[in-house]
Design an enzyme around this catalytic site. Sequence first.
Site, PDB file in Angstrom:
ATOM      1  N   PHE A 142       0.912  -1.055  -0.069  1.00  0.00           N
ATOM      2  CA  PHE A 142      -0.078   0.006  -0.006  1.00  0.00           C
ATOM      3  C   PHE A 142       0.935   1.189   0.130  1.00  0.00           C
ATOM      4  CE2 PHE A 142      -2.680   2.999   2.218  1.00  0.00           C
ATOM      5  CZ  PHE A 142      -3.789   3.097   1.207  1.00  0.00           C
TER       6      PHE A 142
ATOM      7  N   ASP B  70       2.451  -5.773   8.264  1.00  0.00           N
ATOM      8  CA  ASP B  70       1.272  -5.057   8.184  1.00  0.00           C
ATOM      9  C   ASP B  70      -0.048  -5.900   7.973  1.00  0.00           C
ATOM     10  OD1 ASP B  70      -0.880  -3.518   7.274  1.00  0.00           O
ATOM     11  OD2 ASP B  70       0.327  -2.103   6.298  1.00  0.00           O
TER      12      ASP B  70
ATOM     13  N   TYR C 242     -10.547  -0.691  11.126  1.00  0.00           N
ATOM     14  CA  TYR C 242     -11.942  -0.335  10.527  1.00  0.00           C
ATOM     15  C   TYR C 242     -12.240  -1.140   9.259  1.00  0.00           C
ATOM     16  CZ  TYR C 242      -8.381   2.286   7.914  1.00  0.00           C
ATOM     17  OH  TYR C 242      -7.019   2.727   7.306  1.00  0.00           O
ATOM     18  N   LYS C 243     -11.547  -2.079   8.998  1.00  0.00           N
ATOM     19  CA  LYS C 243     -11.687  -3.156   8.119  1.00  0.00           C
ATOM     20  C   LYS C 243     -12.677  -4.272   8.691  1.00  0.00           C
ATOM     21  CE  LYS C 243      -7.929  -1.633   5.335  1.00  0.00           C
ATOM     22  NZ  LYS C 243      -8.442  -0.733   4.647  1.00  0.00           N
TER      23      LYS C 243
ATOM     24  N   ARG D 168     -12.702  -4.578  -6.682  1.00  0.00           N
ATOM     25  CA  ARG D 168     -12.442  -5.377  -5.505  1.00  0.00           C
ATOM     26  C   ARG D 168     -13.648  -5.885  -4.776  1.00  0.00           C
ATOM     27  NH1 ARG D 168      -8.175  -3.282  -1.374  1.00  0.00           N
ATOM     28  NH2 ARG D 168     -10.069  -1.914  -0.785  1.00  0.00           N
TER      29      ARG D 168
END
Length: 398
Positions: free
Chosen positions: A128, A197, A222-223, A371
């Site tokens: 990312f 990560d 938050y995922k 996605r």
Amino acid sequence: MSEHLAQRAAALDAADELAGARKLFALDDAVYLDGNSLGALPAHVPDRVADVVRRQWGELRIRSWDESGWWTAPERIGDRIASLVGAAPGQIVVGDSTSVNVFKAVVGAVRLQDDPARTDVLVDATTFPTDGYIAESAARMTGRRIVPVDPADLVSVIGPSTAAVLLNHVDYRSGRLHDLPALTAAIHDAGALAVWDLCHSAGALPVGLDEHGVDLAVGCTYKYLNGGPGSPAYIYVAERHQAAFDSPLPGWNSHTDPFAMTPGFEPADGAVRGRVGTPDILSMLALEASLDVWDGVSVDAVRAKSLALTDFFLECVETYVPQGRVTCLTPGKHAERGSQIALRCEDAPRVMRELITRGVIGDLRRPDVLRFGFTPLYVGFADVERAARVLSEVLAEA
């Protein structure tokens, strides 16, 4: 054929041991396949947050730092997350953003090495973007060189000049799951430290931080952990490193006696060294409430359902979508798959806009990747069949 797949979906939902968790979330009739960007709202969180605002802040005010447990929230919530990523208590502290924690972890790893001959910080070349930006800055500040490397080539690149390696457990774009146990072992064999990560794996699959000897790790909440937009991230510092962990962001919250207000910094013991400033209490306590949905849930069961959901989605796509219209970027092997499916598609921006209009919520990675994230606590097999069927309809109209 569509009737057959719909019947199979109904049978799979009827046998799903996690199906009851769906009622714990505030969901509508849409198929929500974007939990790998923002998890759905657990239904009880608004009332809990209202109590934090009205009673704890509104009535108790400053007394809540003690009486409501505000001060100890970063460690308390960290221990709850620890159980989901395979870590013993006392090694995770919650606070700050993932980016800030990546900075702490990479600089901290280099300082733990304290070896000028180890000149390189290796970073996942497909990471990312922010992880790459942060790692490059951390390398400059510590006098090291940043070396981008494909995780598949890591074993051939790592060596005696490597100080630390920053890798993503699951690739954010393709959904590829990297082999954390084997890569961590290879990093250690070279005398380097492993920083992982976990943003796209925590809450979706077993991680095993302690079991596999990970040195430091970071992740968002938050995922798949459903903590809410911008909810605080966390940092894991393995117990064996805590006494020597030298955070590049020492703050009064990580001081051994924070209220002494002394000019000299003396680091606290344990994972508390990962704290910096005053905790963001409102979002942190929303996260704590959100984690209640995990009570009694097995991460192994979540992983099993995740693989079943993604398998079924791929089968439905293969059945419904004309050959050649999409290309799957996510590995077919279970051992190499996270909890999302990435499809390369011509005119992907238009396709995703139309999917969302028709109640199938995924997301886009420009220029051409659709996605779809599968959160086993609230996504069912009927959702999967519907999503693939609507995708085929949108593509047919194109």
